[in-house]
Design a protein around this motif. Sequence first.
Motif, PDB file in Angstrom:
ATOM      1  N   LEU A 285       0.985  -1.250   0.062  1.00 38.65           N
ATOM      2  CA  LEU A 285      -0.148   0.047  -0.132  1.00 38.65           C
ATOM      3  C   LEU A 285       0.996   0.956  -0.029  1.00 38.65           C
ATOM      4  O   LEU A 285       0.453   2.433  -0.582  1.00 38.65           O
ATOM      5  CB  LEU A 285      -1.064  -0.081   1.286  1.00 38.65           C
ATOM      6  CG  LEU A 285      -2.006  -1.167   0.872  1.00 38.65           C
ATOM      7  CD1 LEU A 285      -2.760  -1.163   2.438  1.00 38.65           C
ATOM      8  CD2 LEU A 285      -2.797  -1.100  -0.024  1.00 38.65           C
TER       9      LEU A 285
ATOM     10  N   GLU B  95       1.870   2.421  -3.575  1.00 35.19           N
ATOM     11  CA  GLU B  95       0.786   2.733  -4.324  1.00 35.19           C
ATOM     12  C   GLU B  95       0.751   4.343  -4.776  1.00 35.19           C
ATOM     13  O   GLU B  95       0.794   5.093  -3.905  1.00 35.19           O
ATOM     14  CB  GLU B  95      -0.796   2.317  -3.737  1.00 35.19           C
ATOM     15  CG  GLU B  95      -1.057   1.138  -3.557  1.00 35.19           C
ATOM     16  CD  GLU B  95      -1.334   0.304  -5.291  1.00 35.19           C
ATOM     17  OE1 GLU B  95      -1.960   1.111  -5.934  1.00 35.19           O
ATOM     18  OE2 GLU B  95      -0.919  -0.805  -5.112  1.00 35.19           O
TER      19      GLU B  95
ATOM     20  N   SER C 184      -5.203   3.608  -2.151  1.00 33.85           N
ATOM     21  CA  SER C 184      -5.319   2.369  -2.127  1.00 33.85           C
ATOM     22  C   SER C 184      -6.673   2.014  -1.569  1.00 33.85           C
ATOM     23  O   SER C 184      -7.236   2.727  -0.496  1.00 33.85           O
ATOM     24  CB  SER C 184      -4.399   1.789  -1.174  1.00 33.85           C
ATOM     25  OG  SER C 184      -4.314   2.055   0.283  1.00 33.85           O
TER      26      SER C 184
ATOM     27  N   ASN D 207      -7.600  -3.182  -3.481  1.00 36.24           N
ATOM     28  CA  ASN D 207      -6.152  -3.597  -3.217  1.00 36.24           C
ATOM     29  C   ASN D 207      -5.915  -4.340  -1.995  1.00 36.24           C
ATOM     30  O   ASN D 207      -4.644  -4.882  -1.838  1.00 36.24           O
ATOM     31  CB  ASN D 207      -5.366  -2.049  -2.843  1.00 36.24           C
ATOM     32  CG  ASN D 207      -5.181  -1.244  -4.221  1.00 36.24           C
ATOM     33  OD1 ASN D 207      -6.037  -0.302  -3.970  1.00 36.24           O
ATOM     34  ND2 ASN D 207      -4.828  -1.455  -5.204  1.00 36.24           N
TER      35      ASN D 207
END
Length: 274
Positions: free
Chosen positions: A14, A17, A21, A51
């Motif tokens: 995460l 990202e 997320s 995610n």
Amino acid sequence: MTRFPILDKLRLILSREKTKSVGIALGGGVVWGTAHIGVLEAIEEEGITINAIAGTSAGSIIASLYAFGISLKDIKAAAEKLRMSDIFKIRIPRMGLASTEGIGKLVRSFLQDAVFEDAKIPLVVPATNLITGQPHPFTSGPVADAVMASSAIPGIFVPVRIENQVYVDGSLLADVPCQILKMNGTDFVIGVDLVDRETFKKEPTNIFDVIMKSIHIMINETRMERLQFADVVISPDVHDIGQFDFEKIPLLIRRGREAVSKHIEFIKKSTAHP
């Protein structure tokens, strides 16, 4: 590092990202859980990527299949064929009326002996440890075993033993497992709460009603405290459907889709590129 390595992996994924997320937490509710299929369908159609995913009890079945890349089309087809006899394997009562082997068989029919570490999307399945009295977020080991544990409704299903510990329904302490996603770095958490707001006014008519109504009364005391970790809560309409009405599964899937429509613009706006 935590004692759940996959949660460290989830934080790492995460943190990388570039966009926000998105995690989704799927609550329990026996056959109501099939509404999650419609929820996920509607979210996918809007191009929103999930995610991370967590699921409790019935929600753990849908979450585990989705996390391993099983298509919603295949999940839906299997759900619409489900009958009570597929899930409830009646046995001589001792610690429960039925075994969770039917649930395990269903999960293994898709995933075989898959382990959490191989999921395409980070997956968390909460259960309740009957020995410690604490919630246990399964994030490693055989997925089917964890789903069986998370789905073991006290009084209905026999508790599940895993590595010398005894587990029952995760809904007792994590009915919609939003907190574990939020606390591990997910930017935007969608909670899917399956509850009949009118259930407390209805008189139970059989042993299943007595058990489920009792559990709902207990869970309701702390439901809002747990849902505060969700950025949006989706609540499919289940007021006129029993938790063991397997013939209503197609309707529940439609209700899940309909429930998303009330929140989709907010979700799209909240998860858009910064």
